[in-house]
Design a protein around this motif. Structure first.
Motif, mmCIF file in Angstrom:
data_model
loop_
_atom_site.group_PDB
_atom_site.id
_atom_site.type_symbol
_atom_site.label_atom_id
_atom_site.label_comp_id
_atom_site.label_asym_id
_atom_site.label_seq_id
_atom_site.Cartn_x
_atom_site.Cartn_y
_atom_site.Cartn_z
ATOM 1 N N SER A 53 0.834 -1.206 0.000
ATOM 2 C CA SER A 53 0.000 0.000 0.000
ATOM 3 C C SER A 53 0.871 1.260 0.000
ATOM 4 O O SER A 53 0.542 2.247 -0.660
ATOM 5 N N ASP A 54 2.007 1.201 0.702
ATOM 6 C CA ASP A 54 2.945 2.339 0.658
ATOM 7 C C ASP A 54 3.421 2.603 -0.771
ATOM 8 O O ASP A 54 3.520 3.750 -1.201
ATOM 9 N N SER A 55 3.727 1.520 -1.481
ATOM 10 C CA SER A 55 4.234 1.683 -2.846
ATOM 11 C C SER A 55 3.202 2.400 -3.716
ATOM 12 O O SER A 55 3.545 3.262 -4.522
ATOM 13 N N PHE A 56 1.927 2.037 -3.532
ATOM 14 C CA PHE A 56 0.900 2.689 -4.343
ATOM 15 C C PHE A 56 0.679 4.140 -3.922
ATOM 16 O O PHE A 56 0.375 4.992 -4.752
ATOM 17 N N THR A 57 0.861 4.407 -2.627
ATOM 18 C CA THR A 57 0.764 5.799 -2.188
ATOM 19 C C THR A 57 1.850 6.631 -2.874
ATOM 20 O O THR A 57 1.593 7.723 -3.385
ATOM 21 N N LYS A 58 3.044 6.068 -2.897
ATOM 22 C CA LYS A 58 4.151 6.788 -3.546
ATOM 23 C C LYS A 58 3.879 6.964 -5.042
ATOM 24 O O LYS A 58 4.176 8.008 -5.613
ATOM 25 N N LEU A 59 3.315 5.939 -5.627
ATOM 26 C CA LEU A 59 3.003 6.028 -7.053
ATOM 27 C C LEU A 59 1.999 7.149 -7.308
ATOM 28 O O LEU A 59 2.119 7.927 -8.253
ATOM 29 N N TRP A 60 1.022 7.230 -6.434
ATOM 30 C CA TRP A 60 -0.001 8.272 -6.571
ATOM 31 C C TRP A 60 0.639 9.657 -6.557
ATOM 32 O O TRP A 60 0.350 10.503 -7.380
ATOM 33 N N HIS A 61 1.537 9.859 -5.607
ATOM 34 C CA HIS A 61 2.153 11.184 -5.494
ATOM 35 C C HIS A 61 3.021 11.512 -6.704
ATOM 36 O O HIS A 61 3.170 12.676 -7.053
ATOM 37 N N ALA B 67 -7.488 0.319 0.523
ATOM 38 C CA ALA B 67 -7.994 1.285 1.496
ATOM 39 C C ALA B 67 -6.835 1.947 2.244
ATOM 40 O O ALA B 67 -6.816 3.166 2.428
ATOM 41 N N LYS B 68 -5.848 1.157 2.620
ATOM 42 C CA LYS B 68 -4.693 1.686 3.339
ATOM 43 C C LYS B 68 -3.981 2.737 2.498
ATOM 44 O O LYS B 68 -3.612 3.811 2.966
ATOM 45 N N SER B 69 -3.815 2.383 1.243
ATOM 46 C CA SER B 69 -3.110 3.298 0.349
ATOM 47 C C SER B 69 -3.878 4.607 0.174
ATOM 48 O O SER B 69 -3.303 5.692 0.229
ATOM 49 N N MET B 70 -5.176 4.498 -0.008
ATOM 50 C CA MET B 70 -5.976 5.708 -0.222
ATOM 51 C C MET B 70 -6.053 6.562 1.048
ATOM 52 O O MET B 70 -6.103 7.779 0.981
ATOM 53 N N ASP B 71 -6.042 5.902 2.212
ATOM 54 C CA ASP B 71 -5.992 6.637 3.476
ATOM 55 C C ASP B 71 -4.732 7.480 3.545
ATOM 56 O O ASP B 71 -4.753 8.641 3.944
ATOM 57 N N GLN B 72 -3.639 6.861 3.160
ATOM 58 C CA GLN B 72 -2.358 7.570 3.209
ATOM 59 C C GLN B 72 -2.350 8.739 2.238
ATOM 60 O O GLN B 72 -1.850 9.811 2.548
ATOM 61 N N VAL B 73 -2.924 8.521 1.070
ATOM 62 C CA VAL B 73 -2.991 9.607 0.094
ATOM 63 C C VAL B 73 -3.753 10.779 0.697
ATOM 64 O O VAL B 73 -3.317 11.923 0.645
ATOM 65 N N ALA B 74 -4.879 10.468 1.346
ATOM 66 C CA ALA B 74 -5.713 11.525 1.922
ATOM 67 C C ALA B 74 -4.982 12.226 3.058
ATOM 68 O O ALA B 74 -5.031 13.448 3.187
ATOM 69 N N SER B 75 -4.252 11.450 3.883
ATOM 70 C CA SER B 75 -3.659 12.053 5.080
ATOM 71 C C SER B 75 -2.384 12.820 4.783
ATOM 72 O O SER B 75 -1.920 13.606 5.588
ATOM 73 N N THR B 76 -1.800 12.613 3.618
ATOM 74 C CA THR B 76 -0.577 13.363 3.309
ATOM 75 C C THR B 76 -0.903 14.711 2.699
ATOM 76 O O THR B 76 -0.035 15.421 2.233
#
Lengths: 231, 404
Positions: A53-61, B67-76
C-alpha cells in the motif's frame, strides 16, 4: 486487460491526471504480484500489505511523471523491493551477527530475478481465473487452489456434485488455450466423467479411461487427477 | 525487466507446448545457467506447485491494501478528489521529479544494459563514458513557477493553465486556447522552455508561430498573446517561423550573457537567431520575409533574405553579409554545418554531445567543409574532424575536446 487499458495515450493521461479509474486499473494489475514478491522476500502477511500500500501511495504522489506502463511497473517493483529490504534488515539486525546480516542483505540479483519471473508468470495467469463467471470461478478455486474433492467443493459451496462437475467443465472450456494447459488434461477426464459415467466411482472411471489412452498422456493425467478428483 | 518478460513468455509457451526449436534452446540456456533456475522452472510447470503459488495470489486482501493506500494519500494532504478529473497535477511535478529520479535509478539497476535508447547506447559503448548525441528533451517552467520535464516519448500529455491548453507529443509542445481568450486575466502569464546541452525542442506558440529551440537555450513567452505585440525573449539559439499578423508584430528580445542583445522585429518570416553564451556575437540569419534588427543602442537595420547580421558584445552591428541561409539553420535539420568559424563549429558539437571545448593554443587557421548528421556517435564525429586535418584531443572521461 480491457481495450481501454491498452489505449496507452488515453489511460496514461487519465492516470497522470489522477483519475480514480485509471489508478485503480494499475492497482488491480500489479498489487498481487507486488504482494507476492514481498512475501517471497520473507515478509509476513501484514507487513507485505503495508509495504504494497505504501508503494501505491508513492506512485499516486508521483503519477504525473510516468510515461508508460513499463515505467510504472518498474517504479512499483523497485519501491517495493527496497522497502522489503529495509524491513528485513531491521528485523534481522536484532538476531544476527554482522556477517550473517550482510549475507542476507546481499539480495542477490539472480535470486530477485527468479522471484520476478515467478510473480510475473502468476500475474499473467491469474487474470484468466479472475475472469471466469462467478460460480465457475468458485468451483475452480475450490478444486484447483484449495485442492478440494468434488464432494468437498459441493459441500463448501452448498451446491450439488453434478453442479460442481458442470461448473468445472465450463471453467475448463473457458480456460482452454489460456496456457493452463496441463490442467486441461485432467479436465477432459472430468468432462468424460460428467458425460458418460456419472455414477461410477472416480477410480474405476480413471482406470477405464487409462486403458483407452496413450501411456504418456495417461501418466500426466493421472497425477493431475489424483490431485483434482480423489482428494 | 525485458529478460524477465522473455523468460516468462518462454515458460508460458512451454506450458502451451508452442515453443519453437530456437525458443526451446533459449529456455534451455537459461535453465542451464543455474540449478535454481531449473528447479523454479520445474515448479512453475507443475500444476500442484503452481496452484500453491496462485493460492497466495488469490488470498491477497486487495481491498485492505487499497484502502490503506488511499488513506495515506488523503492524510498526506494531497487533497485530490479521487473521482473527478484534476487539472492541477503539475503542482506535484516537483515532488514527482524526485520520485521519478529514484525510480529510474532503481529500475536501471534492475535491468542492466537494457533500457531506453540513451542508456542502451551507453551500455553499447562503455568506453564513450556516456557521450551520446543529443535528443528531444527540455523542461518547461509553468506560470506557477513549477517545472515539468519534456521528453521525446510519443505519448501525449496535456497541461491546462488558465484557459490555455498545452499539449506535448513527439518532441513538441503546442499552445492552444489562448486566442479565444486573448486577455488571460489582466496580467501576462509566462512559460519558459529551456533546453540543456544535448537537448532541443519545438514549441508552437498560441499564435501558431513555431519556434525550434536548439541545445542549451531558452525561450520565454506568454501563454497567450494579449495586446498589440507578440513579445518573447531568447537565450541561446532558435529558429523561428513566425505566423504573419500585420497588426501585431512579433518581437524577439535577445538576452546574452553579456546583457541585452537587442531585438528582432518581424511581421511574418523564417529566421534564425544565434546568441549563445559561448559565442561572443549574436547572429541573426534571415531565410524568408523581412526582419528589423534593433540593437541595444537603438540602431536599426532591416535584413533581406539570406542575409546575416552580426552584432557584437557592445551591441553594435559589425557586419551584414550574404550567406547561404540553409547552412545557418543546418542544426534545424539535425545536421551540424562544419564550414564557418572553427570555434563556433566546435562549440556546436560540444553543445550537442554535452562536452566542453578547451583551446590550449591559438585557434587553428583551418576551415572544415560539409555537414555531419547529429545522430552520429562521438567516435564517428571524431573521425570526420581528424580526416579534415583538425588536431585535437578528445578526453571522453572528462567530456572535453582539447585543441592543441
Amino acid at each position: 486487460m480491457t481495450p481501454k487499458f491498452q489505449d496507452n495515450t488515453y489511460w496514461m493521461l487519465s492516470f497522470r491526471e489522477g483519475k480514480h479509474d485509471a489508478f485503480r486499473k494499475v492497482f488491480n494489475e500489479h498489487h498481487r504480484s507486488l504482494y507476492y514478491l514481498a512475501t517471497k522476500m520473507g515478509l509476513e502477511r501484514e507487513e507485505a500489505e503495508d509495504i504494497v500500500s505504501d508503494s501505491f501511495t508513492k506512485l499516486w504522489h508521483g503519477r504525473s511523471s510516468f510515461s508508460n506502463e513499463e515505467h510504472i511497473k518498474g517504479f512499483l517493483v523497485t519501491t517495493t523491493r527496497n522497502a522489503c529490504l529495509n524491513l528485513v534488515s531491521q528485523k534481522k539486525r536484532r538476531h544476527l551477527s554482522h556477517n550473517e546480516l550482510s549475507y542476507i542483505l546481499a539480495d542477490h540479483e539472480e535470486d530477485f530475478f527468479r522471484k520476478m519471473v515467478e510473480s510475473e508468470l502468476l500475474r499473467k495467469l491469474y487474470p484468466h481465473i479472475e475472469q471466469l463467471p462467478k460460480k465457475c470461478k468458485a468451483v475452480f478455486k475450490q478444486i484447483y487452489l484449495e485442492g478440494a474433492s468434488t464432494e468437498e467443493a459441493a459441500e463448501r459451496l452448498g451446491i450439488s456434485t453434478r453442479n460442481v462437475l458442470n461448473q468445472k467443465a465450463r471453467a475448463i472450456q473457458l480456460l482452454k488455450g489460456k496456457l493452463l494447459l496441463l490442467l486441461l488434461i485432467c479436465s477432459f477426464l472430468h468432462i468424460y466423467n460428467v458425460v458418460t459415467a456419472e455414477n461410477t466411482s472416480n477410480k474405476s472411471l480413471h482406470q477405464a479411461f487409462f486403458k483407452k489412452s496413450e501411456k504418456s498422456f495417461c501418466q500426466k493425467a493421472h497425477t493431475r487427477c489424483l490431485y483434482g478428483c480423489t482428494r | 525487466m525485458e529478460k524477465v518478460d522473455k523468460i516468462v513468455a518462454l515458460i508460458l509457451k512451454y506450458r502451451g507446448k508452442t515453443l519453437t526449436e530456437e525458443e526451446s534452446n533459449e529456455l534451455e540456456l537459461w535453465l542451464s545457467e543455474a540449478d535454481e533456475n531449473r528447479s523454479l522452472f520445474n515448479e512453475l510447470v507443475n500444476d500442484e506447485s503452481l496452484a500453491v503459488r496462485l493460492k497466495i495470489f488469490d488470498e491477497v486482501n486487495s481491498e485492505a491494501i487499497w484502502a490503506k493506500s488511499m488513506d495515506q494519500v488523503a492524510s498526506t494532504g494531497a487533497v485530490v478528489p479521487l473521482r473527478s478529473g484534476n487539472n492541477s497535477w503539475w503542482k506535484y511535478a516537483a515532488a514527482a521529479a524526485v520520485i521519478l529520479g529514484v525510480s529510474i535509478v532503481g529500475w536501471q539497476y534492475l535491468k542492466p544494459g537494457k533500457a531506453d535508447s540513451v542508456t542502451s547506447k551507453q551500455g553499447a559503448s562503455k568506453d564513450n563514458f556516456g557521450i551520446v548525441p543529443g535528443s528531444s528533451k527540455a523542461s518547461l517552467t509553468l506560470i506557477d513557477g513549477s517545472t515539468v520535464a519534456l521528453d521525446k516519448s510519443t505519448g501525449q500529455d496535456k497541461i491546462q493553465q488558465e484557459k490555455v491548453l498545452v499539449t506535448r507529443s513527439n518532441g513538441q509542445i503546442v499552445y492552444t486556447g489562448g486566442s479565444e481568450h486573448p486577455a488571460v486575466g489582466s496580467k501576462v502569464l509566462f512559460n519558459t522552455l529551456t533546453t540543456q546541452k544535448g537537448g532541443n525542442y519545438r514549441v508552437i506558440l498560441p499564435d501558431g508561430s513555431v519556434v525550434h529551440l536548439n541545445a542549451a537555450s531558452s525561450l520565454r513567452f506568454p501563454i497567450a498573446f494579449a495586446g498589440n505585440e507578440r513579445n518573447v525573449s531568447l537565450t541561446g539559439e532558435a529558429f523561428f517561423e513566425v505566423a504573419p499578423m500585420p497588426r501585431k508584430p512579433f518581437k524577439v528580445k535577445i538576452e546574452t550573457p553579456a546583457g541585452d542583445g537587442g531585438t528582432v522585429e518581424v511581421l511574418g518570416t523564417r529566421f534564425n537567431i544565434n546568441a549563445y553564451s559561448d559565442v561572443s556575437l549574436v547572429r541573426t540569419t534571415l531565410l524568408h520575409g523581412s526582419v528589423k534588427l534593433v540593437t541595444p543602442s537603438a540602431v536599426q537595420k532591416v535584413l533581406k533574405p539570406n542575409q546575416e547580421a552580426i552584432v557584437n558584445k557592445r551591441g553594435q552591428i559589425v557586419e551584414v553579409r550574404e550567406v547561404d541561409g540553409e547552412k545557418a539553420v543546418a542544426w534545424q535539420k539535425d545536421k551540424i554545418e562544419l564550414s564557418g568559424n572553427i570555434e563556433e563549429v566546435l562549440q556546436d558539437i560540444a553543445r550537442w554531445y554535452d562536452l566542453t571545448v578547451e583551446f590550449k593554443g591559438k585557434i587553428p587557421n583551418l576551415s572544415l567543409t560539409g555537414q555531419i548528421e547529429r545522430t552520429l556517435s562521438i567516435d564517428e564525429v571524431e573521425g570526420v574532424l581528424r580526416k579534415q586535418g583538425l588536431v585535437f584531443e578528445l578526453r571522453k572521461k572528462e567530456r572535453i575536446i582539447v585543441l592543441i
